[in-house]
Design a protein around this motif. Structure first.
Motif, PDB file in Angstrom:
ATOM      1  N   GLN A 140      -4.932   8.891   4.257  1.00 14.50           N
ATOM      2  CA  GLN A 140      -3.932   7.852   4.161  1.00 14.50           C
ATOM      3  C   GLN A 140      -2.588   8.496   3.835  1.00 14.50           C
ATOM      4  N   MET A 141      -1.532   7.686   3.850  1.00 17.58           N
ATOM      5  CA  MET A 141      -0.208   8.211   3.530  1.00 17.58           C
ATOM      6  C   MET A 141      -0.197   8.700   2.093  1.00 17.58           C
ATOM      7  N   TYR A 142       0.558   9.787   1.861  1.00 17.36           N
ATOM      8  CA  TYR A 142       0.597  10.373   0.529  1.00 17.36           C
ATOM      9  C   TYR A 142       2.024  10.874   0.286  1.00 17.36           C
ATOM     10  N   PRO A 143       2.606  10.641  -0.877  1.00 15.32           N
ATOM     11  CA  PRO A 143       2.021  10.126  -2.118  1.00 15.32           C
ATOM     12  C   PRO A 143       2.118   8.611  -2.273  1.00 15.32           C
ATOM     13  N   TRP A 144       2.538   7.870  -1.225  1.00 11.42           N
ATOM     14  CA  TRP A 144       2.603   6.413  -1.318  1.00 11.42           C
ATOM     15  C   TRP A 144       1.340   5.802  -0.739  1.00 11.42           C
ATOM     16  N   THR A 145       0.968   4.646  -1.260  1.00 11.93           N
ATOM     17  CA  THR A 145       0.015   3.827  -0.519  1.00 11.93           C
ATOM     18  C   THR A 145       0.780   3.155   0.617  1.00 11.93           C
ATOM     19  N   GLY A 146       0.056   2.578   1.544  1.00 12.85           N
ATOM     20  CA  GLY A 146       0.738   1.920   2.656  1.00 12.85           C
ATOM     21  C   GLY A 146       1.648   0.800   2.179  1.00 12.85           C
ATOM     22  N   THR A 147       1.133  -0.041   1.271  1.00 12.62           N
ATOM     23  CA  THR A 147       1.959  -1.121   0.741  1.00 12.62           C
ATOM     24  C   THR A 147       3.021  -0.580  -0.221  1.00 12.62           C
ATOM     25  N   GLY A 148       2.693   0.531  -0.926  1.00  9.60           N
ATOM     26  CA  GLY A 148       3.682   1.123  -1.827  1.00  9.60           C
ATOM     27  C   GLY A 148       4.905   1.600  -1.087  1.00  9.60           C
ATOM     28  N   LEU A 149       4.706   2.129   0.128  1.00  7.63           N
ATOM     29  CA  LEU A 149       5.834   2.576   0.942  1.00  7.63           C
ATOM     30  C   LEU A 149       6.731   1.392   1.312  1.00  7.63           C
ATOM     31  N   ALA A 150       6.108   0.276   1.722  1.00  8.78           N
ATOM     32  CA  ALA A 150       6.887  -0.906   2.100  1.00  8.78           C
ATOM     33  C   ALA A 150       7.644  -1.480   0.904  1.00  8.78           C
ATOM     34  N   LEU A 151       6.984  -1.528  -0.273  1.00 10.22           N
ATOM     35  CA  LEU A 151       7.639  -2.072  -1.453  1.00 10.22           C
ATOM     36  C   LEU A 151       8.739  -1.149  -1.964  1.00 10.22           C
ATOM     37  N   HIS A 152       8.519   0.173  -1.841  1.00 12.08           N
ATOM     38  CA  HIS A 152       9.567   1.123  -2.222  1.00 12.08           C
ATOM     39  C   HIS A 152      10.799   0.945  -1.318  1.00 12.08           C
ATOM     40  N   ALA A 153      10.544   0.762  -0.025  1.00 15.92           N
ATOM     41  CA  ALA A 153      11.647   0.521   0.907  1.00 15.92           C
ATOM     42  C   ALA A 153      12.369  -0.784   0.570  1.00 15.92           C
ATOM     43  N   ALA A 154      11.605  -1.824   0.170  1.00 16.93           N
ATOM     44  CA  ALA A 154      12.229  -3.098  -0.195  1.00 16.93           C
ATOM     45  C   ALA A 154      13.110  -2.932  -1.426  1.00 16.93           C
ATOM     46  N   ALA A 155      12.655  -2.163  -2.415  1.00 16.79           N
ATOM     47  CA  ALA A 155      13.468  -1.927  -3.612  1.00 16.79           C
ATOM     48  C   ALA A 155      14.745  -1.177  -3.256  1.00 16.79           C
ATOM     49  N   LEU A 156      14.654  -0.186  -2.376  1.00 17.66           N
ATOM     50  CA  LEU A 156      15.845   0.537  -1.949  1.00 17.66           C
ATOM     51  C   LEU A 156      16.812  -0.369  -1.182  1.00 17.66           C
ATOM     52  N   ARG A 167      27.384   4.995  -2.930  1.00 12.32           N
ATOM     53  CA  ARG A 167      27.046   6.282  -3.539  1.00 12.32           C
ATOM     54  C   ARG A 167      25.758   6.183  -4.355  1.00 12.32           C
ATOM     55  N   ILE A 168      25.593   5.100  -5.093  1.00 14.82           N
ATOM     56  CA  ILE A 168      24.380   4.919  -5.887  1.00 14.82           C
ATOM     57  C   ILE A 168      23.172   4.770  -4.971  1.00 14.82           C
ATOM     58  N   ALA A 169      23.329   4.029  -3.884  1.00 18.49           N
ATOM     59  CA  ALA A 169      22.216   3.883  -2.931  1.00 18.49           C
ATOM     60  C   ALA A 169      21.841   5.230  -2.319  1.00 18.49           C
ATOM     61  N   ALA A 170      22.833   6.068  -1.992  1.00 16.85           N
ATOM     62  CA  ALA A 170      22.538   7.390  -1.429  1.00 16.85           C
ATOM     63  C   ALA A 170      21.839   8.275  -2.454  1.00 16.85           C
ATOM     64  N   GLU A 171      22.261   8.210  -3.712  1.00 18.42           N
ATOM     65  CA  GLU A 171      21.604   8.993  -4.755  1.00 18.42           C
ATOM     66  C   GLU A 171      20.158   8.544  -4.949  1.00 18.42           C
ATOM     67  N   ALA A 172      19.914   7.244  -4.952  1.00 13.73           N
ATOM     68  CA  ALA A 172      18.545   6.747  -5.092  1.00 13.73           C
ATOM     69  C   ALA A 172      17.688   7.164  -3.905  1.00 13.73           C
ATOM     70  N   VAL A 194      18.193   1.861   3.702  1.00 15.66           N
ATOM     71  CA  VAL A 194      19.408   1.995   2.898  1.00 15.66           C
ATOM     72  C   VAL A 194      20.651   1.779   3.759  1.00 15.66           C
ATOM     73  N   LEU A 195      20.640   2.294   4.980  1.00 20.24           N
ATOM     74  CA  LEU A 195      21.794   2.105   5.858  1.00 20.24           C
ATOM     75  C   LEU A 195      22.019   0.630   6.171  1.00 20.24           C
ATOM     76  N   VAL A 196      20.936  -0.087   6.441  1.00 23.66           N
ATOM     77  CA  VAL A 196      21.079  -1.515   6.739  1.00 23.66           C
ATOM     78  C   VAL A 196      21.590  -2.264   5.513  1.00 23.66           C
ATOM     79  N   GLY A 197      21.018  -1.974   4.334  1.00 21.34           N
ATOM     80  CA  GLY A 197      21.478  -2.643   3.120  1.00 21.34           C
ATOM     81  C   GLY A 197      22.931  -2.340   2.814  1.00 21.34           C
TER      82      GLY A 197
END
Length: 413
Positions: free
Chosen positions: A103-119, A129-134, A168-171
């Protein structure tokens, strides 16, 4: 380089998100509830993956699988702490995981989607600048976890980097669009305020130009009377001659100063020479004004009540201009409507009322096309305020409109 740690601390720990627009603040609870319903199924799937595919067991799997969806919900209010929560959860899962299948590592499949949503939410509410640093820290931490577990090229890391970058670019683009729109609205408000201010000054200048002629006339009369007065008295005393000479000198000086003021207020192309030397109108010319409007095919009814008497020049001029502006507004905004002009001479003031009926249906389109661009009501208010009177305007039953003014009598009446 010494400033980098301080900058990162200020950006990724102390920074506050952009305030929500006023209209969105009332909807924030509904937004939180909507996001919670959207991430709930993803959270259940993430808990299941953490327990079984990554071998975290019941306790750690439920805890670490629940943090990302809860963090995304909290990101609606505080995006920076929410991003820290999903990033730390990703590291803990990478450290504690005992994968049972590829499976994807080090994220779970849903963890990757939720991490992207947080970003995405972070890029939407924080500075670019803060978004690029994150984004950089998320990819860097993911790469470290990947290399620590298996020091080989992991194509899943490249895929995660692409997903995070696009998010991040879209946001950031959406945030930039919102900032630009807010700046445009603010600039439009400033422009409208400045235009109103300029219009007010133009009206006051126009009124001042007209009143100058009235004041100049009185000063001229004072000067002539002071010059003639000694010849009307037999053997005038030296004191009388001196006082009258002083009155005439002061009147002439005041008249010269008025001319200088007029030169500042009046531009070269403002009025023609003939218009500049035309006497200012009074209510004696009201019948002429009404006849001109009737000549345009408009039904105008005039009613004058009270004992008609001469008023001070300022009141006469202002009253004539108010009626003139009101008639012009009717012709411009309600063509074809019948007009009623009422002038009431009262003991303490002069009452004016100009009312019109609703325009015919065939002229509604023409009235709509002519709407806007005039300063009539503003000029009327300024004239009434200058004299300390009262002014009101507004619609009347039946679809018509009225303008009502009351001018106190000047000292010269």
């Amino acid at each position: 380089m010494r400033a980098v740690p301080r900058t990162l601390r200020d950006d990724l720990w102390r920074a506050r998100p952009d305030p929500l627009p006023p209209g969105w603040r009332d909807w924030q609870p509904a937004m939180v509830l909507l996001v919670a319903f959207a991430v709930f199924p993803t959270g259940i799937l993430g808990i299941n993956q953490a327990i079984w595919q990554y071998g975290l067991g019941q306790g750690p799997g439920v805890v670490l699988g629940s943090i990302p969806p809860l963090a995304v919900v909290y990101a609606v209010r505080r995006p920076l702490p929410a991003w820290w929560a999903v990033t730390v959860t990703m590291v803990l899962i990478a450290v504690l995981a005992k994968p049972r299948s590829p499976q994807m590592y080090p994220w779970t499949g849903t963890g990757l989607a939720l991490h992207a949503a947080a970003l995405f939410v972070l890029a939407l509410r924080m500075r670019p600048r803060i978004a690029a640093e994150a984004l950089a820290i998320s990819v860097l931490v993911g790469a470290v976890c990947t290399v620590a577990a298996a020091p080989v090229h992991n194509p899943d890391l490249y895929q995660a980097t692409l997903i995070f970058s696009v998010t991040v670019l879209v946001g950031a683009a959406l945030r930039g669009r919102g900032v630009a729109r807010n700046q445009l609205v603010a600039q439009a408000e400033l422009t409208a305020e400045e235009r109103s201010r300029r219009t007010l000054l133009e009206e006051r200048t126009r009124i001042a130009r007209e009143l100058h002629d009235v004041v100049a006339h009185h000063m001229s009369v004072i000067s002539i009377q002071a010059q003639v007065a000694p010849h009307l008295v037999d053997d005038p005393s030296d004191a009388l001659r001196e006082n009258l000479a002083g009155i005439r000198t002061n009147a002439v000086d005041a008249l010269a100063e008025l001319r200088r003021v007029l030169g500042v207020l009046r531009s070269e192309d403002d009025l023609s020479i003939g218009m500049r030397h035309t006497p200012q109108p009074t209510l004696e010319r009201l019948p002429e004004l009404v006849e001109n409007v009737r000549g345009a095919g408009v039904d105008v009814d005039t009613r004058i009540t009270g004992e008609r008497r001469p008023l001070s020049p300022g009141v006469e001029l202002s009253a004539f201009r108010i009626v003139q502006e009101a008639l012009s507004n009717v012709l411009r905004h309600a063509p074809g409507a019948a007009i009623r002009v009422e002038v009431g001479y009262q003991a303490t003031g002069l009452a004016l009322r100009v009312a019109n009926t609703a325009p015919p249906a065939t002229d509604v389109a023409a009235a709509a096309g002519a709407a806007g661009g005039g300063h009539g009501l503003l000029g009327m208010r300024e004239r009434v305020a200058m004299l300390g009177g009262e002014f009101a305007d507004g619609p009347i039953p039946g679809g018509g409109y009225e303008v009502v003014a009351r001018l106190p009598l000047g000292s010269g009446s």
